[in-house]
Design a protein around this motif. Structure first.
Motif: not given
Length: 154
Positions: A24, A66-69, A71, A74, A152
């Motif tokens: 990401p 995890r709430s922003i994708g 895992e 990353c 973030e």
């Protein structure tokens, strides 16, 4: 308004900061670099590879990445204080609660926030030659102007 990256961003080896991840898209400025500016109160300087254990640890401290994708696996620019907190909670250099660090992509400001070069090397994700600009045989890419800022929480 977009913030133009500093062409003077240096890594912990005092060499040009290397691009860390575009998948990401990471960094406080979401430009792929773990560079730090005055707007970055969290000092997102540490270039780390996320683990399940770190994601659990961070969530337990109020920042659920995890709430922003995100895992495990990353690449992410981490808050220096959170990485240090995980390192202090670790039961050794192999404890997966501490994300492994990519030194060529870690902003030198991490060293001004209570983390030593010896500690960073202890948790290094890769073999690097001190003073190198990045992985052997590769020149780091220069930061480019980001299209915008997405922040973030930590």
């Amino acid at each position: 308004m977009a913030t133009k990256p500093s062409n003077n961003s240096l890594n912990v080896f005092k060499k040009p900061l290397a691009l860390f991840s575009q998948q990401p898209m990471t960094g406080f400025y979401r430009d792929g670099y773990c560079r730090v500016g005055v707007e970055d109160g969290g000092n997102h300087a540490v270039a780390g590879v996320l683990t399940k254990e770190f994601l659990d640890f961070s969530a337990s401290r109020g920042n659920n990445l995890r709430s922003i994708g995100l895992e495990p696996g990353c690449k992410w620019c981490l808050c220096t204080a959170r990485w240090k907190e995980a390192m202090e909670a670790a039961k050794g250099a192999d404890d997966p609660v501490v994300p492994k660090v990519h030194l060529h992509a870690t902003d030198q400001s991490a060293l001004q926030n209570g983390i030593t070069m010896d500690v960073l090397k202890k948790f290094s994700a890769e073999s690097e030659v001190e003073g190198s600009g990045g992985r052997l045989g590769q020149e780091p890419k220069s930061p480019e102007t980001p299209g915008g800022i997405t922040r973030e929480t930590h």
